[in-house]
Design a protein around this motif. Structure first.
Motif, PDB file in Angstrom:
ATOM      1  N   VAL A 149     -31.737  23.616  13.135  1.00  0.00           N
ATOM      2  CA  VAL A 149     -32.576  24.814  13.077  1.00  0.00           C
ATOM      3  C   VAL A 149     -32.281  25.573  14.366  1.00  0.00           C
ATOM      4  N   PRO A 150     -31.524  26.687  14.286  1.00  0.00           N
ATOM      5  CA  PRO A 150     -30.939  27.286  15.494  1.00  0.00           C
ATOM      6  C   PRO A 150     -31.927  28.059  16.354  1.00  0.00           C
ATOM      7  N   GLU A 151     -31.480  28.333  17.573  1.00  0.00           N
ATOM      8  CA  GLU A 151     -32.302  29.044  18.557  1.00  0.00           C
ATOM      9  C   GLU A 151     -32.662  30.446  18.081  1.00  0.00           C
ATOM     10  N   ASP A 152     -31.700  31.168  17.518  1.00  0.00           N
ATOM     11  CA  ASP A 152     -31.914  32.552  17.084  1.00  0.00           C
ATOM     12  C   ASP A 152     -32.069  32.566  15.569  1.00  0.00           C
ATOM     13  N   ARG A 153     -33.307  32.475  15.089  1.00  0.00           N
ATOM     14  CA  ARG A 153     -33.515  32.354  13.645  1.00  0.00           C
ATOM     15  C   ARG A 153     -33.123  33.637  12.905  1.00  0.00           C
ATOM     16  N   LYS A 154     -33.283  34.801  13.537  1.00  0.00           N
ATOM     17  CA  LYS A 154     -32.964  36.053  12.846  1.00  0.00           C
ATOM     18  C   LYS A 154     -31.468  36.235  12.670  1.00  0.00           C
ATOM     19  N   LEU A 155     -30.688  35.774  13.643  1.00  0.00           N
ATOM     20  CA  LEU A 155     -29.242  35.940  13.569  1.00  0.00           C
ATOM     21  C   LEU A 155     -28.569  34.778  12.848  1.00  0.00           C
ATOM     22  N   GLN A 156     -29.082  33.565  13.044  1.00  0.00           N
ATOM     23  CA  GLN A 156     -28.397  32.377  12.546  1.00  0.00           C
ATOM     24  C   GLN A 156     -29.203  31.560  11.545  1.00  0.00           C
ATOM     25  N   GLY A 157     -30.492  31.856  11.401  1.00  0.00           N
ATOM     26  CA  GLY A 157     -31.342  31.006  10.573  1.00  0.00           C
ATOM     27  C   GLY A 157     -31.628  31.544   9.189  1.00  0.00           C
ATOM     28  N   VAL A 158     -31.906  32.846   9.095  1.00  0.00           N
ATOM     29  CA  VAL A 158     -32.228  33.448   7.801  1.00  0.00           C
ATOM     30  C   VAL A 158     -31.372  34.694   7.600  1.00  0.00           C
ATOM     31  N   VAL A 159     -31.220  35.078   6.329  1.00  0.00           N
ATOM     32  CA  VAL A 159     -30.589  36.356   5.991  1.00  0.00           C
ATOM     33  C   VAL A 159     -31.731  37.333   5.755  1.00  0.00           C
ATOM     34  N   LEU A 160     -31.957  38.224   6.711  1.00  0.00           N
ATOM     35  CA  LEU A 160     -33.175  39.025   6.731  1.00  0.00           C
ATOM     36  C   LEU A 160     -33.328  39.914   5.504  1.00  0.00           C
ATOM     37  N   ASP A 161     -32.216  40.443   4.977  1.00  0.00           N
ATOM     38  CA  ASP A 161     -32.289  41.364   3.846  1.00  0.00           C
ATOM     39  C   ASP A 161     -32.375  40.660   2.501  1.00  0.00           C
ATOM     40  N   HIS A 162     -32.326  39.326   2.495  1.00  0.00           N
ATOM     41  CA  HIS A 162     -32.418  38.575   1.255  1.00  0.00           C
ATOM     42  C   HIS A 162     -33.806  37.967   1.114  1.00  0.00           C
ATOM     43  N   SER A 163     -34.132  37.580  -0.089  1.00  0.00           N
ATOM     44  CA  SER A 163     -35.482  37.099  -0.367  1.00  0.00           C
ATOM     45  C   SER A 163     -35.712  35.707   0.217  1.00  0.00           C
ATOM     46  N   ILE A 164     -36.994  35.349   0.312  1.00  0.00           N
ATOM     47  CA  ILE A 164     -37.354  33.999   0.768  1.00  0.00           C
ATOM     48  C   ILE A 164     -36.728  32.963  -0.164  1.00  0.00           C
ATOM     49  N   ALA A 165     -36.824  33.198  -1.462  1.00  0.00           N
ATOM     50  CA  ALA A 165     -36.278  32.249  -2.430  1.00  0.00           C
ATOM     51  C   ALA A 165     -34.780  32.073  -2.250  1.00  0.00           C
ATOM     52  N   VAL A 169     -36.713  28.587   7.404  1.00  0.00           N
ATOM     53  CA  VAL A 169     -35.537  27.853   7.876  1.00  0.00           C
ATOM     54  C   VAL A 169     -35.749  26.352   7.721  1.00  0.00           C
ATOM     55  N   LEU A 170     -36.936  25.882   8.113  1.00  0.00           N
ATOM     56  CA  LEU A 170     -37.244  24.458   7.969  1.00  0.00           C
ATOM     57  C   LEU A 170     -37.228  24.034   6.502  1.00  0.00           C
ATOM     58  N   ALA A 171     -37.839  24.856   5.636  1.00  0.00           N
ATOM     59  CA  ALA A 171     -37.877  24.527   4.215  1.00  0.00           C
ATOM     60  C   ALA A 171     -36.470  24.435   3.642  1.00  0.00           C
ATOM     61  N   LYS A 172     -35.610  25.362   4.043  1.00  0.00           N
ATOM     62  CA  LYS A 172     -34.233  25.391   3.543  1.00  0.00           C
ATOM     63  C   LYS A 172     -33.514  24.077   3.820  1.00  0.00           C
ATOM     64  N   TRP A 173     -33.652  23.594   5.064  1.00  0.00           N
ATOM     65  CA  TRP A 173     -32.920  22.389   5.448  1.00  0.00           C
ATOM     66  C   TRP A 173     -33.625  21.110   5.024  1.00  0.00           C
ATOM     67  N   LEU A 174     -34.937  21.096   5.107  1.00  0.00           N
ATOM     68  CA  LEU A 174     -35.647  19.854   4.811  1.00  0.00           C
ATOM     69  C   LEU A 174     -35.656  19.546   3.324  1.00  0.00           C
ATOM     70  N   ALA A 175     -35.409  20.563   2.503  1.00  0.00           N
ATOM     71  CA  ALA A 175     -35.264  20.314   1.070  1.00  0.00           C
ATOM     72  C   ALA A 175     -34.074  19.404   0.784  1.00  0.00           C
ATOM     73  N   ARG A 176     -33.125  19.332   1.723  1.00  0.00           N
ATOM     74  CA  ARG A 176     -31.951  18.472   1.564  1.00  0.00           C
ATOM     75  C   ARG A 176     -32.238  17.025   1.953  1.00  0.00           C
ATOM     76  N   LYS A 177     -33.442  16.767   2.462  1.00  0.00           N
ATOM     77  CA  LYS A 177     -33.836  15.421   2.910  1.00  0.00           C
ATOM     78  C   LYS A 177     -32.836  14.861   3.929  1.00  0.00           C
ATOM     79  N   PRO A 178     -32.674  15.560   5.065  1.00  0.00           N
ATOM     80  CA  PRO A 178     -31.714  15.117   6.087  1.00  0.00           C
ATOM     81  C   PRO A 178     -32.195  13.864   6.809  1.00  0.00           C
TER      82      PRO A 178
END
Length: 495
Positions: free
Chosen positions: A336-352, A407-416
């Motif tokens: 889960v990166p330091e800069d969530r806006k640049l590296q964590g989420v795609v801002l123009d895309h939906s939450i889903a 960001v957490l939901a995205k990665w934790l859904a993979r059960k790391p």
């Protein structure tokens, strides 16, 4: 020279977007030479109020005066020309331009019809020197750390010779030394009669810097303290509107089994050298250190985002040294990166869509993804992680805390098996921080090995079973929880 009791006065300021009212009759003053801390949870209205003062947003009702005269800036440029400078939390530097060009963007010093580069670089160098930055003003911004970019934004504002500065989370990306340099500069500006609006979620620093505190909640001004020497608990309870329970939950006991092992890890650039540590199943392992200590570079290397020149990474005793983020993800190591806006989420895309991007294999059938499966999958994790938003809503419309949950939901859904969090609550308000801490503790309870990198010393002490302290790219020591405190950590961080 005329003196004024207030540089800026706001009376009855309101702002509505259609039927939704986001500011409710705000009265607000800033006097010459004082620091007013403007506090509140994300969504409290702080940014809207700041944007009105700085000319980015127009109020729906109310009046403002500046130096005793009517004030209604139609644009940020108009506010800047009046003497208002604003430093945004989100960095706005252009990476392909030099530091000096960024500092003077839109107002280059001219000579003979051309940009006077010598004057520009001299003035930029002076601004950088005031903040303790020994860096050439003619180098590109590209490649600079987030902390250094933040200091450049501050240097940019200082060159405006502003009468009022609005600082939005100015220390969020700074280490202890850089924060002290900023505070020293703020004290100098106060002596020069500059008024400062200081927005921060680091409440411990408020009592060090603020002369007065204004607290907002749900678009209203709910409390004002006549000085900055107010207990953090009192401030937080005013922010959230309820008594505050313990910020950091109790830590679960880790298993004896080692999940992650790092052996003698070294980077090609020498940003970190000979780093070794282990993280047990269900343990939260903290990494502390000053800015430039190599913390972010280390965890990026562990998760395959940066190269490694020597050493290895082991998972359950087996070498898995990742050569790319895909390698790490396939082995169950996520960042889960330091800069969530640049590296964590795609801002123009939906939450889903953001949640789905790391889990396409789970929701696709023969390479196709149905909108129904996408929606069902995303809704499950939106609900599980308490994201305040709808699946179809753009990630860029969310608060910082809710973006981090996505960001957490995205990665934790993979059960790391290993989760690395770099600055997990940077720029996030107190209420949202508490829920992020709960999620981190829940991960550990589920047996995940968790690594937390944080510049917030209280945070890294509060959530970690053990803490590794880094200094100048080296491993200065590892402290057990019972031996770790602000003094012991800083002693190692400054070796």
């Amino acid at each position: 020279m005329t003196t004024y009791s207030s540089i800026l006065s706001l009376r009855g300021i309101q702002k509505s977007y259609g039927p939704v009212k986001v500011l409710h009759g705000i009265d607000f003053d800033v006097r010459p030479g004082e620091v007013v801390a403007l506090l509140g949870e994300n969504g409290a209205g702080k940014s809207t109020l700041s944007n009105i003062i700085s000319g980015t947003v127009q109020p729906s009702a109310g009046d403002m005066t500046w130096l005793g005269a009517a004030y209604a800036p139609a644009t940020p440029r108009a506010a800047m020309d009046s003497g208002v400078g604003m430093i945004h939390q989100e960095l706005k530097l252009l990476p392909k331009l030099s530091i000096a060009e960024n500092i003077f963007l839109g107002r280059y010093p001219m000579k003979g019809g051309r940009i006077d580069r010598r004057a520009m670089e001299e003035r930029a160098r002076a601004g950088l020197h005031r903040l303790g930055l020994d860096i050439s003003p003619d180098r590109l911004v590209e490649g600079l750390s987030t902390g250094r970019q933040q200091l450049i934004e501050i240097a940019k504002a200082l060159t405006l010779n502003a009468r009022l500065l609005i600082l939005d989370e100015p220390t969020a990306a700074l280490g202890g030394d850089e924060t002290q340099l900023l505070f020293q500069q703020i004290q100098r500006l106060k002596l020069e009669g500059v008024g400062i609006v200081y927005i921060s979620h680091r409440l411990e620093e408020i009592r060090l810097i603020a002369d007065r505190i204004v607290v907002m909640r749900d678009g209203a001004k709910v409390k004002e303290f006549a000085n900055g020497d107010v207990p953090v608990r009192t401030i937080v309870e005013a922010m959230v509107g309820r008594p505050l329970e313990r910020m950091f939950p109790a830590l679960p006991a880790a298993a004896d089994e080692v999940t992650l092992e790092v052996r003698d890890l070294t980077s090609p650039s020498n940003s970190f050298r000979n780093i070794s540590f282990t993280v047990r199943k269900g343990e939260i392992f903290g990494i502390a250190g000053l800015m430039g200590a190599g913390r972010t570079e280390l965890v990026r290397a562990i998760t395959g985002a940066d190269p490694i020149s020597a050493g290895e990474v082991l998972l359950h005793g087996k070498p898995v040294t990742p050569r790319s983020p895909i390698d790490a993800i396939r082995n169950g190591i996520v960042l889960v990166p330091e800069d969530r806006k640049l590296q964590g989420v795609v801002l123009d895309h939906s939450i889903a869509e953001n949640i789905a991007y790391a889990n396409l294999g789970r929701i696709s059938r023969k390479g196709w993804i149905s909108s129904r499966r996408l929606r069902q999958f995303a809704d499950e994790y939106i609900r599980r992680f308490g994201v305040k938003g709808r699946g179809e809503q753009k990630a860029g419309e969310l608060s910082g805390g809710n973006q981090q949950k996505v960001v957490l939901a995205k990665w934790l859904a993979r059960k790391p098996r290993v989760v690395v969090l770099d600055e997990p609550t940077r720029g996030i308000d107190v209420g949202a921080r508490s829920s992020i801490y709960d999620l981190i503790i829940d991960l550990a309870r589920e047996g995940v090995a968790v690594v937390v990198v944080s510049s917030d010393l209280e945070e890294v002490l509060g959530v970690s079973s053990r803490i590794m302290v880094m200094a100048q790219g080296k491993q200065a020591g590892i402290l057990d929880r019972k031996d770790a405190n602000d003094v012991s950590v800083m002693e190692l961080a400054t070796i």
